[in-house]
Enzyme design. Structure first.
Site, PDB file in Angstrom:
ATOM      1  N   ARG A   1       0.809  -1.233   0.000  1.00 53.54           N
ATOM      2  CA  ARG A   1       0.000   0.000   0.000  1.00 53.54           C
ATOM      3  C   ARG A   1       0.835   1.272   0.000  1.00 53.54           C
ATOM      4  O   ARG A   1       0.367   2.343   0.358  1.00 53.54           O
ATOM      5  CB  ARG A   1      -0.979   0.024   1.174  1.00 53.54           C
ATOM      6  CG  ARG A   1      -1.969  -1.113   1.108  1.00 53.54           C
ATOM      7  CD  ARG A   1      -3.235  -0.787   1.867  1.00 53.54           C
ATOM      8  NE  ARG A   1      -4.195  -1.841   1.672  1.00 53.54           N
ATOM      9  CZ  ARG A   1      -4.210  -2.990   2.359  1.00 53.54           C
ATOM     10  NH1 ARG A   1      -3.308  -3.184   3.303  1.00 53.54           N
ATOM     11  NH2 ARG A   1      -5.119  -3.888   2.110  1.00 53.54           N
TER      12      ARG A   1
ATOM     13  N   LYS B   1       3.234  11.841 -11.966  1.00 54.82           N
ATOM     14  CA  LYS B   1       2.634  10.770 -12.775  1.00 54.82           C
ATOM     15  C   LYS B   1       3.534   9.546 -12.744  1.00 54.82           C
ATOM     16  O   LYS B   1       4.744   9.658 -12.950  1.00 54.82           O
ATOM     17  CB  LYS B   1       2.468  11.230 -14.225  1.00 54.82           C
ATOM     18  CG  LYS B   1       1.330  12.203 -14.443  1.00 54.82           C
ATOM     19  CD  LYS B   1       1.153  12.453 -15.926  1.00 54.82           C
ATOM     20  CE  LYS B   1       0.064  13.468 -16.190  1.00 54.82           C
ATOM     21  NZ  LYS B   1      -0.054  13.763 -17.629  1.00 54.82           N
TER      22      LYS B   1
ATOM     23  N   LYS C   1       6.963  23.961 -15.501  1.00 50.89           N
ATOM     24  CA  LYS C   1       6.083  22.817 -15.252  1.00 50.89           C
ATOM     25  C   LYS C   1       5.455  22.920 -13.861  1.00 50.89           C
ATOM     26  O   LYS C   1       4.275  22.641 -13.665  1.00 50.89           O
ATOM     27  CB  LYS C   1       6.855  21.494 -15.410  1.00 50.89           C
ATOM     28  CG  LYS C   1       5.953  20.286 -15.183  1.00 50.89           C
ATOM     29  CD  LYS C   1       6.462  18.985 -15.717  1.00 50.89           C
ATOM     30  CE  LYS C   1       5.419  17.885 -15.449  1.00 50.89           C
ATOM     31  NZ  LYS C   1       5.848  16.567 -15.861  1.00 50.89           N
TER      32      LYS C   1
ATOM     33  N   GLU D   1      -4.702  17.001 -13.385  1.00 51.43           N
ATOM     34  CA  GLU D   1      -4.990  17.214 -14.803  1.00 51.43           C
ATOM     35  C   GLU D   1      -6.474  17.255 -15.127  1.00 51.43           C
ATOM     36  O   GLU D   1      -6.969  16.563 -16.019  1.00 51.43           O
ATOM     37  CB  GLU D   1      -4.283  16.118 -15.626  1.00 51.43           C
ATOM     38  CG  GLU D   1      -4.089  16.527 -17.073  1.00 51.43           C
ATOM     39  CD  GLU D   1      -3.153  15.601 -17.837  1.00 51.43           C
ATOM     40  OE1 GLU D   1      -2.067  15.300 -17.334  1.00 51.43           O
ATOM     41  OE2 GLU D   1      -3.533  15.203 -18.939  1.00 51.43           O
TER      42      GLU D   1
ATOM     43  N   ARG E   1      -3.504  21.658 -16.594  1.00 52.38           N
ATOM     44  CA  ARG E   1      -2.322  20.805 -16.790  1.00 52.38           C
ATOM     45  C   ARG E   1      -2.295  20.136 -18.163  1.00 52.38           C
ATOM     46  O   ARG E   1      -1.245  19.726 -18.655  1.00 52.38           O
ATOM     47  CB  ARG E   1      -2.249  19.751 -15.667  1.00 52.38           C
ATOM     48  CG  ARG E   1      -0.989  18.906 -15.746  1.00 52.38           C
ATOM     49  CD  ARG E   1      -0.746  18.040 -14.537  1.00 52.38           C
ATOM     50  NE  ARG E   1       0.452  17.243 -14.752  1.00 52.38           N
ATOM     51  CZ  ARG E   1       1.020  16.481 -13.830  1.00 52.38           C
ATOM     52  NH1 ARG E   1       0.510  16.423 -12.625  1.00 52.38           N
ATOM     53  NH2 ARG E   1       2.099  15.790 -14.102  1.00 52.38           N
TER      54      ARG E   1
ATOM     55  N   ASN F   1       0.442  18.604 -22.430  1.00 53.87           N
ATOM     56  CA  ASN F   1       0.369  17.541 -23.435  1.00 53.87           C
ATOM     57  C   ASN F   1       0.546  18.069 -24.855  1.00 53.87           C
ATOM     58  O   ASN F   1       0.282  17.344 -25.824  1.00 53.87           O
ATOM     59  CB  ASN F   1      -0.976  16.809 -23.332  1.00 53.87           C
ATOM     60  CG  ASN F   1      -1.086  16.042 -22.038  1.00 53.87           C
ATOM     61  OD1 ASN F   1      -0.112  15.443 -21.587  1.00 53.87           O
ATOM     62  ND2 ASN F   1      -2.246  16.097 -21.411  1.00 53.87           N
TER      63      ASN F   1
ATOM     64  N   HIS G   1       2.089  10.446 -28.791  1.00 50.58           N
ATOM     65  CA  HIS G   1       1.892   9.140 -28.154  1.00 50.58           C
ATOM     66  C   HIS G   1       1.401   8.101 -29.153  1.00 50.58           C
ATOM     67  O   HIS G   1       1.744   6.927 -29.062  1.00 50.58           O
ATOM     68  CB  HIS G   1       0.889   9.248 -26.988  1.00 50.58           C
ATOM     69  CG  HIS G   1       1.529   9.697 -25.726  1.00 50.58           C
ATOM     70  ND1 HIS G   1       0.837  10.344 -24.726  1.00 50.58           N
ATOM     71  CD2 HIS G   1       2.807   9.603 -25.272  1.00 50.58           C
ATOM     72  CE1 HIS G   1       1.667  10.623 -23.730  1.00 50.58           C
ATOM     73  NE2 HIS G   1       2.865  10.184 -24.039  1.00 50.58           N
TER      74      HIS G   1
ATOM     75  N   HIS H   1      10.628   8.957 -27.050  1.00 46.32           N
ATOM     76  CA  HIS H   1       9.487   9.774 -26.640  1.00 46.32           C
ATOM     77  C   HIS H   1       9.610  11.208 -27.196  1.00 46.32           C
ATOM     78  O   HIS H   1       8.679  11.736 -27.799  1.00 46.32           O
ATOM     79  CB  HIS H   1       9.423   9.793 -25.109  1.00 46.32           C
ATOM     80  CG  HIS H   1       8.358  10.680 -24.549  1.00 46.32           C
ATOM     81  ND1 HIS H   1       7.033  10.326 -24.550  1.00 46.32           N
ATOM     82  CD2 HIS H   1       8.418  11.911 -23.985  1.00 46.32           C
ATOM     83  CE1 HIS H   1       6.315  11.307 -23.999  1.00 46.32           C
ATOM     84  NE2 HIS H   1       7.143  12.279 -23.648  1.00 46.32           N
TER      85      HIS H   1
HETATM   86  N1  NAD Z   1       5.704  10.668 -15.597  1.00 43.45           N
HETATM   87  C1  NAD Z   1       5.739  11.668 -16.448  1.00 43.45           C
HETATM   88  O1  NAD Z   1       5.184  12.743 -16.212  1.00 43.45           O
HETATM   89  C2  NAD Z   1       6.512  11.495 -17.705  1.00 43.45           C
HETATM   90  C3  NAD Z   1       6.787  12.613 -18.505  1.00 43.45           C
HETATM   91  C4  NAD Z   1       7.548  12.419 -19.651  1.00 43.45           C
HETATM   92  C5  NAD Z   1       8.016  11.159 -19.995  1.00 43.45           C
HETATM   93  N2  NAD Z   1       7.732  10.102 -19.195  1.00 43.45           N
HETATM   94  C6  NAD Z   1       8.222   8.762 -19.542  1.00 43.45           C
HETATM   95  O2  NAD Z   1       9.642   8.774 -19.511  1.00 43.45           O
HETATM   96  C7  NAD Z   1      10.131   7.751 -20.366  1.00 43.45           C
HETATM   97  C8  NAD Z   1      11.287   8.289 -21.173  1.00 43.45           C
HETATM   98  O3  NAD Z   1      12.293   8.724 -20.290  1.00 43.45           O
HETATM   99  P1  NAD Z   1      13.831   8.744 -20.713  1.00 43.45           P
HETATM  100  O4  NAD Z   1      13.959   9.392 -22.014  1.00 43.45           O
HETATM  101  O5  NAD Z   1      14.576   9.268 -19.559  1.00 43.45           O
HETATM  102  O6  NAD Z   1      14.119   7.188 -21.010  1.00 43.45           O
HETATM  103  P2  NAD Z   1      14.938   6.044 -20.292  1.00 43.45           P
HETATM  104  O7  NAD Z   1      14.673   5.969 -18.866  1.00 43.45           O
HETATM  105  O8  NAD Z   1      14.683   4.844 -21.118  1.00 43.45           O
HETATM  106  O9  NAD Z   1      16.464   6.494 -20.492  1.00 43.45           O
HETATM  107  C9  NAD Z   1      17.009   6.542 -21.762  1.00 43.45           C
HETATM  108  C10 NAD Z   1      18.297   5.706 -21.890  1.00 43.45           C
HETATM  109  O10 NAD Z   1      19.366   6.399 -21.269  1.00 43.45           O
HETATM  110  C11 NAD Z   1      20.013   5.561 -20.331  1.00 43.45           C
HETATM  111  N3  NAD Z   1      20.519   6.454 -19.299  1.00 43.45           N
HETATM  112  C12 NAD Z   1      19.817   7.071 -18.326  1.00 43.45           C
HETATM  113  N4  NAD Z   1      20.593   7.935 -17.666  1.00 43.45           N
HETATM  114  C13 NAD Z   1      21.822   7.861 -18.224  1.00 43.45           C
HETATM  115  C14 NAD Z   1      23.046   8.544 -17.986  1.00 43.45           C
HETATM  116  N5  NAD Z   1      23.142   9.519 -17.082  1.00 43.45           N
HETATM  117  N6  NAD Z   1      24.115   8.219 -18.738  1.00 43.45           N
HETATM  118  C15 NAD Z   1      24.024   7.271 -19.711  1.00 43.45           C
HETATM  119  N7  NAD Z   1      22.891   6.618 -19.996  1.00 43.45           N
HETATM  120  C16 NAD Z   1      21.794   6.911 -19.257  1.00 43.45           C
HETATM  121  C17 NAD Z   1      18.965   4.571 -19.911  1.00 43.45           C
HETATM  122  O11 NAD Z   1      19.524   3.392 -19.427  1.00 43.45           O
HETATM  123  C18 NAD Z   1      18.220   4.350 -21.218  1.00 43.45           C
HETATM  124  O12 NAD Z   1      18.915   3.429 -22.021  1.00 43.45           O
HETATM  125  C19 NAD Z   1       8.964   7.305 -21.211  1.00 43.45           C
HETATM  126  O13 NAD Z   1       8.558   6.041 -20.775  1.00 43.45           O
HETATM  127  C20 NAD Z   1       7.875   8.336 -20.931  1.00 43.45           C
HETATM  128  O14 NAD Z   1       6.580   7.793 -20.994  1.00 43.45           O
HETATM  129  C21 NAD Z   1       6.992  10.245 -18.073  1.00 43.45           C
HETATM  130 ZN    ZN Z   2       6.580  14.124 -22.814  1.00 44.71          ZN
END
Ligand code: NAD
Ligand code: ZN
Length: 364
Positions: A112, A134, A226, A236, A240, A244, A251, A266
Site C-alpha cells: 500500500r 505521474k 512545469k 490534470e 495541466r 500535453n 503518443h 518519446h
Molecule cells: N511521468 C511523467 O510525467 C513522464 C513525462 C515524460 C516522460 N515520461 C516517460 O519517460 C520515459 C522516457 O524517459 P527517458 O527518455 O529518460 O528514457 P529512459 O529511462 O529509457 O532512459 C534513456 C536511456 O538512457 C540511459 N541512461 C539514463 N541515464 C543515463 C546517464 N546519465 N548516462 C548514460 N545513460 C543513461 C537509460 O539506461 C536508457 O537506455 C517514457 O517512458 C515516458 O513515458 C513520463
Molecule cells: Zn513528454
C-alpha cells in the site's frame, strides 16, 4: 552550494554533492532498508559515481521502453519482497523516465505504498518525467496505460549525470524543453534551439566547452514552468492538459512504432506530434503560418526524423482514438492560438488529423 526549491512540498536539490545530500536525507529520516533501482546504464554511469556510506540493495532492471511493463514492475515487487522490505523501506529511483515511472508505481503500490525518491539522470526525466507525480507503465503495448498519481518524498537533481548521456538521448529531452518554450516563452524556445544546434555541431557534444552548466539554468527554468502548471492542477482536470502539447499525436506515434518494434524516442515522437499540432493550430486557430515555418525549421536542424514518415495515416489515427485522454470517441488536443496561447480540449476530426499527418510527410 545547495539551492533548495519547493515543489509540492518536495525539495529539489541542485547539489554538487549528491552523495552527501542523500546521506543527509537518510540521517533525517529513519528507514528500515534502502533500495536503489537502476538499469545497466545508470548502474554503470550514475551509481558508480556515487560514494554512499549507508547500506543499500541494488535492484537492477533492463533498460528501455520495451521493458516498461508489468513483468518489470512485478520483478521490482518480487525483489522488495525477497529482501523483506517492510512499509518503512525506501526506494531510490536512479535513472531516466522509464525507471522513475515504474519505480514510483512499484513503490506506491507495494504494501500500500512505501516512500520513494527520484534522482533523474536524463534530461527528459529532469525537466519532465520525475516532476509532477505521474507514475505507471505500458500495458498491452499502450503507453502508460496503467498508473497512478504519486509524489516522491524528494527529487535530487544533479545535471552532471547528463555528461554520460548519448547525444540522441540528450536530444530526446531537449524536445520537452522546446515544448516548454512554445508554451511559455518563445525567446526561451529560440535560446534552447540555438544552444542545441550549436552544441550538435560539436563532435564531443556535452563534454565540450559549452558545458552542462549551460543546461543547469535551463533545467531549473523548465522545471519552474512545469511546476507552475502542476501546482494549479495536479490531477490534470484542466490547465495541466496544456503540458500535453504535441503529445496526443506523439503518443500515437510512440505506440505505433513500439508495436512495430521500431525504436522511436518519446521526445522524437513529441516533435512529430508538435509539427502536426502546429499545422492544426494554423488551420483551426489562426496560428501564424510564418512562425510555424520558423519553428519547424529549428526542429529540422536538430532532429532527422524522415525515416519515421513512412506510415499509413489510418494506423496512427487508430492509436489516437484509443488514447486515454480522449472522451466519448472525440479526439481532443492542445493547440496554440494566434496569440500563442495554449488552448486545451479542442475537438479534432479524423480527417483533420489525417491532413496534418499528410503535412508532416512533406516536411523533410
Ligand atoms: N511521468 C511523467 O510525467 C513522464 C513525462 C515524460 C516522460 N515520461 C516517460 O519517460 C520515459 C522516457 O524517459 P527517458 O527518455 O529518460 O528514457 P529512459 O529511462 O529509457 O532512459 C534513456 C536511456 O538512457 C540511459 N541512461 C539514463 N541515464 C543515463 C546517464 N546519465 N548516462 C548514460 N545513460 C543513461 C537509460 O539506461 C536508457 O537506455 C517514457 O517512458 C515516458 O513515458 C513520463
Ligand atoms: Zn513528454
Amino acid at each position: 552550494m545547495l539551492k533548495i526549491i519547493f515543489i509540492w512540498g518536495i525539495m529539489i536539490y541542485y547539489s554538487d554533492n549528491l552523495s552527501r545530500s542523500l546521506e543527509g536525507y537518510l540521517s533525517e529520516n529513519s528507514y528500515t532498508k534502502v533500495f536503489i533501482l537502476v538499469d545497466e546504464n545508470t548502474d554503470k554511469h550514475c551509481l558508480a559515481l556515487l560514494s554512499l556510506s549507508f547500506e543499500y540493495k541494488v535492484i537492477k532492471i533492463k533498460s528501455g521502453e520495451k521493458n516498461k511493463n508489468i513483468n518489470t514492475v512485478s520483478f521490482i515487487w518480487e525483489s522488495l519482497l525477497f529482501e523483506n522490505a517492510d512499509r518503512n523501506a525506501l526506494l531510490i529511483n536512479l535513472g531516466g523516465g522509464v525507471i522513475s515511472d515504474m519505480g514510483a508505481f512499484a513503490a506506491s503500490s507495494y504494501k500500500r505504498g512505501i516512500d520513494f525518491i527520484n534522482i533523474p539522470t536524463t534530461l527528459l526525466a529532469m525537466v519532465d518525467a520525475t516532476v509532477g507525480g505521474k507514475t505507471g507503465f505500458n500495458f498491452l503495448n499502450k503507453k502508460n496505460m496503467i498508473g497512478l498519481f504519486s509524489n516522491p518524498k524528494e527529487i535530487f537533481i544533479d545535471v552532471k549525470f547528463l555528461l554520460s548521456l548519448e547525444k540522441r538521448e540528450f536530444l530526446n529531452g531537449v524536445a520537452e524543453v522546446l515544448k516548454h518554450g512554445l508554451l511559455f516563452d518563445l525567446d526561451y524556445f529560440y535560446k534552447v534551439a540555438e544552444l542545441t544546434i550549436h552544441q550538435s555541431l560539436n563532435r564531443e557534444f556535452l563534454a565540450s566547452k559549452l558545458s552542462y552548466r549551460d543546461w543547469e539554468e535551463l533545467v531549473k527554468k523548465s522545471i519552474s514552468f512545469k511546476e507552475k502548471v502542476v501546482n494549479e492542477d495536479f490531477e490534470e482536470k484542466g490547465l495541466r492538459k496544456i503540458l500535453n502539447l504535441g503529445h496526443s499525436i506523439g503518443h500515437a506515434f510512440e505506440s505505433y512504432f513500439l508495436d512495430n518494434n521500431i525504436d522511436l524516442k518519446h521526445g522524437e515522437a513529441v516533435i512529430l506530434g508538435m509539427i502536426c499540432m502546429l499545422n492544426l493550430s494554423c488551420e483551426k486557430l489562426g496560428f501564424d503560418f510564418e512562425l510555424q515555418n520558423r519553428i519547424i525549421s529549428k526542429f529540422k536542424k536538430i532532429y532527422s526524423l524522415n525515416i519515421y514518415l513512412f506510415f499509413e495515416n489510418k494506423n496512427i489515427i487508430k492509436y489516437l482514438i484509443d488514447d486515454k485522454k480522449n472522451k466519448n470517441g472525440n479526439i481532443l488536443m492542445v493547440l496554440l492560438d494566434d496569440k500563442l496561447k495554449a488552448i486545451y480540449d479542442i475537438k479534432i476530426t479524423e480527417s483533420e488529423i489525417s491532413e496534418s499527418l499528410d503535412f508532416l510527410k512533406t516536411i523533410y
